[in-house]
Scaffold this motif. Structure first.
Motif, PDB file in Angstrom:
ATOM      1  N   PHE A   1     -12.217 -49.001 -42.636  1.00 13.71           N
ATOM      2  CA  PHE A   1     -12.165 -47.649 -42.067  1.00 13.71           C
ATOM      3  C   PHE A   1     -13.527 -47.135 -41.606  1.00 13.71           C
ATOM      4  O   PHE A   1     -13.620 -46.032 -41.081  1.00 13.71           O
ATOM      5  CB  PHE A   1     -11.557 -46.685 -43.092  1.00 13.71           C
ATOM      6  N   ASN A   2     -14.578 -47.922 -41.803  1.00 17.04           N
ATOM      7  CA  ASN A   2     -15.906 -47.487 -41.393  1.00 17.04           C
ATOM      8  C   ASN A   2     -16.782 -48.717 -41.162  1.00 17.04           C
ATOM      9  O   ASN A   2     -16.348 -49.865 -41.359  1.00 17.04           O
ATOM     10  CB  ASN A   2     -16.526 -46.552 -42.439  1.00 17.04           C
ATOM     11  N   GLU A   3     -18.014 -48.471 -40.754  1.00 19.23           N
ATOM     12  CA  GLU A   3     -18.916 -49.580 -40.438  1.00 19.23           C
ATOM     13  C   GLU A   3     -19.174 -50.466 -41.651  1.00 19.23           C
ATOM     14  O   GLU A   3     -19.200 -51.695 -41.543  1.00 19.23           O
ATOM     15  CB  GLU A   3     -20.241 -49.044 -39.896  1.00 19.23           C
ATOM     16  N   ALA A   4     -19.372 -49.864 -42.826  1.00 22.01           N
ATOM     17  CA  ALA A   4     -19.651 -50.653 -44.030  1.00 22.01           C
ATOM     18  C   ALA A   4     -18.494 -51.589 -44.356  1.00 22.01           C
ATOM     19  O   ALA A   4     -18.707 -52.754 -44.726  1.00 22.01           O
ATOM     20  CB  ALA A   4     -19.940 -49.723 -45.207  1.00 22.01           C
ATOM     21  N   ASP A   5     -17.268 -51.091 -44.229  1.00 26.87           N
ATOM     22  CA  ASP A   5     -16.098 -51.937 -44.468  1.00 26.87           C
ATOM     23  C   ASP A   5     -16.079 -53.123 -43.521  1.00 26.87           C
ATOM     24  O   ASP A   5     -15.844 -54.273 -43.919  1.00 26.87           O
ATOM     25  CB  ASP A   5     -14.805 -51.130 -44.275  1.00 26.87           C
ATOM     26  N   ALA A   6     -16.311 -52.845 -42.243  1.00 26.73           N
ATOM     27  CA  ALA A   6     -16.272 -53.900 -41.235  1.00 26.73           C
ATOM     28  C   ALA A   6     -17.406 -54.894 -41.430  1.00 26.73           C
ATOM     29  O   ALA A   6     -17.222 -56.109 -41.268  1.00 26.73           O
ATOM     30  CB  ALA A   6     -16.339 -53.292 -39.841  1.00 26.73           C
ATOM     31  N   ARG A   7     -18.578 -54.383 -41.798  1.00 28.43           N
ATOM     32  CA  ARG A   7     -19.721 -55.267 -42.014  1.00 28.43           C
ATOM     33  C   ARG A   7     -19.421 -56.257 -43.156  1.00 28.43           C
ATOM     34  O   ARG A   7     -19.771 -57.433 -43.081  1.00 28.43           O
ATOM     35  CB  ARG A   7     -20.959 -54.428 -42.342  1.00 28.43           C
ATOM     36  N   SER A   8     -18.769 -55.762 -44.199  1.00 24.85           N
ATOM     37  CA  SER A   8     -18.399 -56.631 -45.314  1.00 24.85           C
ATOM     38  C   SER A   8     -17.458 -57.737 -44.853  1.00 24.85           C
ATOM     39  O   SER A   8     -17.614 -58.911 -45.239  1.00 24.85           O
ATOM     40  CB  SER A   8     -17.742 -55.804 -46.425  1.00 24.85           C
ATOM     41  N   THR A   9     -16.482 -57.382 -44.026  1.00 23.86           N
ATOM     42  CA  THR A   9     -15.534 -58.383 -43.530  1.00 23.86           C
ATOM     43  C   THR A   9     -16.231 -59.415 -42.661  1.00 23.86           C
ATOM     44  O   THR A   9     -16.007 -60.629 -42.809  1.00 23.86           O
ATOM     45  CB  THR A   9     -14.410 -57.698 -42.733  1.00 23.86           C
TER      46      THR A   9
ATOM     47  N   PRO B   1     -18.760 -35.933 -36.049  1.00 29.87           N
ATOM     48  CA  PRO B   1     -18.560 -36.221 -37.478  1.00 29.87           C
ATOM     49  C   PRO B   1     -17.644 -35.221 -38.167  1.00 29.87           C
ATOM     50  O   PRO B   1     -17.213 -35.475 -39.304  1.00 29.87           O
ATOM     51  CB  PRO B   1     -19.983 -36.142 -38.053  1.00 29.87           C
ATOM     52  N   GLU B   2     -17.337 -34.100 -37.512  1.00 33.26           N
ATOM     53  CA  GLU B   2     -16.502 -33.091 -38.143  1.00 33.26           C
ATOM     54  C   GLU B   2     -15.107 -33.637 -38.469  1.00 33.26           C
ATOM     55  O   GLU B   2     -14.491 -33.207 -39.447  1.00 33.26           O
ATOM     56  CB  GLU B   2     -16.394 -31.862 -37.226  1.00 33.26           C
ATOM     57  N   PHE B   3     -14.615 -34.557 -37.650  1.00 32.23           N
ATOM     58  CA  PHE B   3     -13.343 -35.214 -37.930  1.00 32.23           C
ATOM     59  C   PHE B   3     -13.678 -36.616 -38.414  1.00 32.23           C
ATOM     60  O   PHE B   3     -13.843 -37.548 -37.646  1.00 32.23           O
ATOM     61  CB  PHE B   3     -12.464 -35.247 -36.686  1.00 32.23           C
ATOM     62  N   ALA B   4     -13.794 -36.753 -39.733  1.00 32.52           N
ATOM     63  CA  ALA B   4     -14.389 -37.941 -40.341  1.00 32.52           C
ATOM     64  C   ALA B   4     -13.621 -39.220 -40.016  1.00 32.52           C
ATOM     65  O   ALA B   4     -14.235 -40.256 -39.729  1.00 32.52           O
ATOM     66  CB  ALA B   4     -14.497 -37.753 -41.850  1.00 32.52           C
ATOM     67  N   TYR B   5     -12.303 -39.170 -40.075  1.00 25.43           N
ATOM     68  CA  TYR B   5     -11.525 -40.391 -39.862  1.00 25.43           C
ATOM     69  C   TYR B   5     -11.821 -40.986 -38.488  1.00 25.43           C
ATOM     70  O   TYR B   5     -12.125 -42.185 -38.360  1.00 25.43           O
ATOM     71  CB  TYR B   5     -10.033 -40.107 -39.994  1.00 25.43           C
TER      72      TYR B   5
ATOM     73  N   GLU C   1     -15.571 -42.231 -38.181  1.00 24.12           N
ATOM     74  CA  GLU C   1     -15.867 -43.463 -38.905  1.00 24.12           C
ATOM     75  C   GLU C   1     -15.222 -44.669 -38.232  1.00 24.12           C
ATOM     76  O   GLU C   1     -15.808 -45.763 -38.193  1.00 24.12           O
ATOM     77  CB  GLU C   1     -15.408 -43.347 -40.357  1.00 24.12           C
ATOM     78  N   LYS C   2     -14.012 -44.501 -37.707  1.00 22.96           N
ATOM     79  CA  LYS C   2     -13.396 -45.596 -36.952  1.00 22.96           C
ATOM     80  C   LYS C   2     -14.221 -45.921 -35.705  1.00 22.96           C
ATOM     81  O   LYS C   2     -14.403 -47.092 -35.340  1.00 22.96           O
ATOM     82  CB  LYS C   2     -11.967 -45.228 -36.558  1.00 22.96           C
ATOM     83  N   ALA C   3     -14.729 -44.894 -35.034  1.00 21.65           N
ATOM     84  CA  ALA C   3     -15.559 -45.119 -33.848  1.00 21.65           C
ATOM     85  C   ALA C   3     -16.872 -45.811 -34.220  1.00 21.65           C
ATOM     86  O   ALA C   3     -17.337 -46.713 -33.506  1.00 21.65           O
ATOM     87  CB  ALA C   3     -15.833 -43.789 -33.148  1.00 21.65           C
ATOM     88  N   GLU C   4     -17.473 -45.401 -35.337  1.00 23.83           N
ATOM     89  CA  GLU C   4     -18.695 -46.054 -35.802  1.00 23.83           C
ATOM     90  C   GLU C   4     -18.428 -47.520 -36.138  1.00 23.83           C
ATOM     91  O   GLU C   4     -19.255 -48.395 -35.864  1.00 23.83           O
ATOM     92  CB  GLU C   4     -19.232 -45.330 -37.032  1.00 23.83           C
ATOM     93  N   MET C   5     -17.276 -47.793 -36.708  1.00 22.01           N
ATOM     94  CA  MET C   5     -16.894 -49.172 -36.990  1.00 22.01           C
ATOM     95  C   MET C   5     -16.832 -49.979 -35.699  1.00 22.01           C
ATOM     96  O   MET C   5     -17.354 -51.102 -35.624  1.00 22.01           O
ATOM     97  CB  MET C   5     -15.537 -49.204 -37.690  1.00 22.01           C
ATOM     98  N   GLU C   6     -16.228 -49.399 -34.679  1.00 23.05           N
ATOM     99  CA  GLU C   6     -16.122 -50.105 -33.394  1.00 23.05           C
ATOM    100  C   GLU C   6     -17.487 -50.291 -32.741  1.00 23.05           C
ATOM    101  O   GLU C   6     -17.756 -51.333 -32.132  1.00 23.05           O
ATOM    102  CB  GLU C   6     -15.181 -49.363 -32.455  1.00 23.05           C
ATOM    103  N   ARG C   7     -18.358 -49.307 -32.851  1.00 22.45           N
ATOM    104  CA  ARG C   7     -19.701 -49.450 -32.265  1.00 22.45           C
ATOM    105  C   ARG C   7     -20.419 -50.635 -32.905  1.00 22.45           C
ATOM    106  O   ARG C   7     -21.087 -51.414 -32.213  1.00 22.45           O
ATOM    107  CB  ARG C   7     -20.493 -48.162 -32.450  1.00 22.45           C
TER     108      ARG C   7
END
Length: 341
Positions: free
Chosen positions: A77-85, A125-129, A132-138
């Motif tokens: 759901f965020n960059e850290a999650d994706a980085r781990s994968t 960032p006001e709409f966190a979900y 964070e998904k966009a940051e994951m994609e970036r």
């Protein structure tokens, strides 16, 4: 047919359970990794691995001796999650398919129907979900081509399915059926005329399964939605048609709903108030045969069958909240009538 060894991170959610079923139907070998809180019966052999992906070090260690043709990640759901994968499977998998969301698109859209290549990613960032998904994609876009691991991103729109708890403006689920039958009004955001294409999980699963081992999809991002045009009011009107009772719908501005319960209604302001119509030309060109075919009527009948057989419990708190909101609506209406001259 080529049989692939596919690891699914998740596996029991609304969408991922359909992916598992379709992978098995296609003859693939399926491994599921999750916390093991529930195991669903599938029509085929599935290997289960129990673990917690949020513990990145232990997760990577648990996969250190495993290799897979394809990894499908439904729980980042965020960059850290994706980085781990990515760190875990960069040299242990042939392809990584990441589940993002159409929430990752920046609003207002630049196209309608929405096209992937014409849109930017969410930056508030006001709409966190969504942020964070966009940051994951970036992050995934930055590393695309730098890693040995090719990455495919799929962005579901709002998707309904068996096991889900997200149907309705209040995510009322069975409450919708119960309120229609009791003659109680239902709350709709805005005037209910925002265009939307409602998608159901078995259709969306076709996109993930179609991307498995598909080199055309490497290092690309897609949305995958139904293309029928409805408005939000249709969700309740169609349920009423199936039940045989015309629903009573009251309309309240999204901004006021968000003030009443930000956690429940903020997504209406940031996401659902904009048109939800998508151009699926890109995914259709790269995954031949992909098409969402379950109509709104068919999908809601599927949900009603599930409600009646298994999920026919009223959420008392949400029912009370909807009562209070509709009472406020009728009070406002009486006050506005008092202004008439």
């Amino acid at each position: 047919m080529i049989v692939l060894n596919v690891l699914l991170l998740g596996g029991t959610g609304v969408i991922s359970r359909q992916i598992v079923s379709q992978l098995l139907l296609a003859g693939h070998e399926v491994v599921i990794f999750n916390r093991g809180s529930r195991k669903l019966p599938f029509a085929g052999d599935v290997e289960w691995i129990t673990g917690d992906k949020s513990d990145a070090q232990r997760f990577e260690a648990s996969m250190s001796k495993r290799t897979f043709d394809v990894v499908i990640d439904m729980i980042s759901f965020n960059e850290a999650d994706a980085r781990s994968t990515v760190n875990t499977f960069n040299h242990r998998a042939g392809q990584l398919i990441m589940c993002s969301s159409i929430a990752a698109y920046k609003r207002p859209y630049k196209t309608n129907p929405i096209k992937e290549d014409a849109e930017e990613l969410f930056d508030n960032p006001e709409f966190a979900y969504a942020y964070e998904k966009a940051e994951m994609e970036r992050y995934l876009q930055r590393i695309a081509g730098e890693q040995q691991l090719p990455i495919t991103i799929i962005r579901p729109s709002l998707t309904y399915g068996i096991g889900g708890s997200n149907l309705g403006v209040l995510r009322q689920n069975y409450n919708i059926v119960q309120r229609i039958r009791q003659g109680k009004p239902l709350v709709m955001f805005g005037d209910g005329t925002t265009p939307w294409a409602f998608t159901f999980a078995p259709d969306l699963a076709k996109a993930f399964v179609g991307a498995v081992g598909n080199t055309r999809t490497y290092n690309k991002a897609y949305h995958a939605t139904h293309e029928s045009v409805h408005i939000w009011n249709d969700l309740y009107v169609e349920f009423g048609s199936i039940i045989g009772i015309e629903p009573q719908i009251v309309h309240i501005p999204s901004e006021l709903l968000a003030k009443a319960n930000p956690g429940l209604f903020a997504h209406l302001v940031f996401e659902k108030s904009y048109s939800g119509l998508f151009d699926n030309s890109l995914i259709k060109s790269d995954i031949p045969g992909f098409e969402a075919t379950i109509s709104l009527n068919e999908g809601l009948r599927m949900m009603l069958d599930w409600y009646e057989s298994e999920a026919n419990t009223v959420d008392a708190d949400k029912d009370l909240l909807e009562d209070r909101l509709t009472e406020l609506y009728f009070e406002w209406s009486r006050q506005m009538e008092a202004f008439q001259v």
